[in-house]
Write an enzyme that holds these catalytic residues in place. Structure first.
Site, mmCIF file in Angstrom:
data_model
loop_
_atom_site.group_PDB
_atom_site.id
_atom_site.type_symbol
_atom_site.label_atom_id
_atom_site.label_comp_id
_atom_site.label_asym_id
_atom_site.label_seq_id
_atom_site.Cartn_x
_atom_site.Cartn_y
_atom_site.Cartn_z
ATOM 1 C CG ASP A 21 12.919 -29.984 35.212
ATOM 2 O OD1 ASP A 21 14.108 -29.324 34.554
ATOM 3 O OD2 ASP A 21 12.009 -28.801 35.279
ATOM 4 C CG ASP A 25 11.628 -28.168 31.144
ATOM 5 O OD1 ASP A 25 12.246 -29.457 31.237
ATOM 6 O OD2 ASP A 25 12.275 -28.499 29.675
ATOM 7 C CG ASP A 29 16.736 -31.114 32.089
ATOM 8 O OD1 ASP A 29 18.260 -32.174 33.153
ATOM 9 O OD2 ASP A 29 16.763 -30.838 32.125
ATOM 10 C CD GLU A 250 10.818 -54.166 25.812
ATOM 11 O OE1 GLU A 250 9.844 -53.852 27.266
ATOM 12 O OE2 GLU A 250 10.812 -54.148 24.820
ATOM 13 C CG ASP A 315 7.197 -50.194 29.367
ATOM 14 O OD1 ASP A 315 7.439 -49.010 29.104
ATOM 15 O OD2 ASP A 315 8.294 -50.794 28.819
#
Ligand code: TEU
Length: 539
Positions: A21, A25, A29, A250, A315
């Site tokens: 970051d 925030d 990013d 994928e 995932d």
């Protein structure tokens, strides 16, 4: 086998919101990624895969896109993106982006138009069906919801969604829609990106026969339907063939035979794929089945198509927790899994944090979690009257948030990830496991990855070598060879908490290239320590 840069490459996946970051925030990013590029480069990787940062209401962490040409505010802006690809290229690396074109967000203007009336010109850009006997057209489930159909009261029809209700599926049968997607792909390719990771790309074509599924929980009916290869061939013709880029699809629910249809070099569809036979079949490692899967994919794609190697991503729970030992042997086990992934046939992927042996996480309450898949599942099961505690326990191991906790940079506040409040809690083990400590320790998991990647650069056998499993029936030892031209490598892995023995019959003339244990000269070479990995060159 044709030589290609993307076969020789090692890919590093950056889940930017959890990487670094730069503005406090609480979200990682794009400028945060820029700040850490030297760290990534030092590892030796060639390609960076960035998870989606398009404009999005962010219900599914960027996989619900509301503007394909805009950048999500949390991630930054177009200037930050342009700077990022420039900085990546400056360092001699390439970058691939996530392409999410099976569905959009329900907040995408296309969908808002589509749902505005039955005769809107964009109605056909999504999939709308009349009710059947006053209810859903059939019993199909979606990945994240009990039904793949959502009722739209205003227009009196159901729309189709393979994932969350907020992620309506696009109708690829519509040629206008397809052209619009190709245009968008060209926009990003013309900006200089080097390829795409294509989100659930084999779901684009839908099944025409809408009769009920016998077992609705086996959702393979969502994928691999007639027409899919026509779309991918068209995409290749219209867009991909005009650029020197890599594509990795994928592709869930495929056997090697079906997988080959997507990546066969003579078919002009995709370069490589992620299949999910390991992830979908084994919550924890089943060594015998794992070996079978490796052999069948190697045989199935041999000389024709190209595979990928990965054990975790954003995932899937971190590999050392799910498939290794994240306790007593965490370091050895992380190294062993690395040695395995980087010596099996296919392009290896590293998911951020894997290179320092980051582990899965266990938070106390469902409220500490963010994953929409996990939360929807929790709510569905609890609504059935099941005990909430029991439901919670049962979904912990595979929660996607296991891999989404912030990258652990140092032992300082919030693991050095942010100066603010992170969007998801950091894993409490960051004081022990962090990048700073790894960089200061020449024996760390990080430097083991660095060595593996360097070896791949110097030894074509690691890329193009044939593969042979020598002990298909052994539950603990995984022993295989890779051979290319006159070079043979022998890989010996003891994926067990106990010592194991391997007699090197037939491999008398061997030279050790890499191991994850400091071995004593006097030690009996036939005995492998728990989670010991060795790579030999055979003369
Ligand atoms: O994932 C599709 C998906 O559900 C995989 O997690 C699954 O492991 C695989 O299909 C095997 O069954 C992609 C993204 O990676 C995920 O983050 C998104 O939520 C999803 O698509 C929807 O865009």
């Amino acid at each position: 086998m044709n030589k290609k840069w993307w076969k020789e490459a090692v890919v590093y996946q950056i889940y930017w919101r959890s990487f670094f970051d730069s503005d406090g925030d609480g979200y990682g990013d794009l400028r945060g990624v820029i700040k850490k590029l030297d760290y990534v480069k030092k590892l030796g990787v060639d390609v960076i895969w960035l998870n989606p940062f398009y404009q999005s209401p962010d219900r599914d962490n960027g996989y619900d896109i509301s503007d394909y040409y805009g950048i999500m505010e949390k991630a930054g802006d177009m200037a930050a993106f342009d700077e990022l690809i420039h900085e990546i290229h400056q360092r001699g690396m390439k970058v691939i982006m996530d392409l999410v074109v099976n569905h959009t967000s329900d907040q995408h203007p296309w969908f808002m138009e589509s749902r505005s009336s039955q005769n809107n010109s964009k109605r056909d850009w999504y999939i709308w069906k009349d009710p059947k006997d006053g209810r859903e057209p059939n019993n199909w489930r979606s990945y994240f919801a009990p039904s793949c159909w959502e009722w739209d009261k205003a227009t009196g029809q159901y729309y189709y969604h393979s994932f969350a209700v907020e992620q309506p599926d696009l109708n690829w049968e519509n040629p206008e829609l397809r052209q619009e997607i190709y245009k968008m792909m060209r926009f990003w390719l013309d900006k200089g990106i080097d390829g795409f990771r294509m989100d659930v790309i084999n779901l684009l074509a839908k099944k025409e026969d809408l009769s009920d599924a016998e077992n609705p929980y086996n959702i393979s009916y969502l994928a691999n339907n007639p027409g899919i290869h026509d779309y991918l061939k068209e995409m290749h013709r219209e867009v991909l063939q005009h650029y020197d880029v890599m594509t990795v699809g994928e592709i869930p629910f495929v056997s090697p035979e079906e997988g080959l249809l997507y990546v066969d070099e003579s078919r002009n569809e995709l370069n490589t794929l992620f299949h999910f036979q390991v992830a979908d079949e084994m919550p924890v490692l089943d060594m015998l089945r794992f070996k079978e899967i490796q052999t069948s994919w190697h045989e199935g794609l041999k000389q024709k198509g190209w595979n990928s190697q990965f054990l975790n991503n954003h995932d899937h729970t971190r590999q050392v927790t799910r498939y290794g030992n994240d306790g007593q042997y965490r370091i050895q086990s992380a190294k062993l899994l690395a040695a395995m992934i980087h010596t099996l046939p296919g392009t290896p992927y590293i998911y951020q944090g894997e290179e320092i042996g980051m582990t899965g996480v266990r938070f106390d309450s469902i409220n500490d979690y963010n994953d929409i898949a996990m939360k929807n599942k929790y709510n569905e099961e609890v609504a059935k009257g099941r005990d909430p505690e029991e439901v919670f326990e049962s979904i912990l191991l595979l929660s996607r948030d296991n891999s989404r906790t912030p990258m652990q940079w140092s032992s300082s506040s919030q693991a050095g990830f942010t100066a603010g409040e992170p969007w998801i809690k950091v894993n409490p083990n960051f004081k022990e496991i962090n990048a700073k400590a790894a960089l200061e320790d020449s024996d760390s998991v990080y430097y083991f990855y660095q060595k593996l990647i360097e070896l791949r650069k110097q030894n074509e056998v690691m890329v193009y070598g044939d593969y042979k499993d020598l002990l298909p029936d052994d539950e603990h030892l995984y022993v295989y060879t890779r051979s290319y031209n006159d070079v043979t490598w022998l890989i010996v892995l003891n994926h067990d908490d106990e010592q194991q023995r391997f007699t090197f019959n037939g491999f008398n003339n061997r030279k050790l290239i890499l191991t994850n244990y400091k071995r004593d000269f006097e030690e009996n070479e036939e005995v492998l320590h728990p989670h010991e990995a060795r790579i030999y060159k055979i003369n």
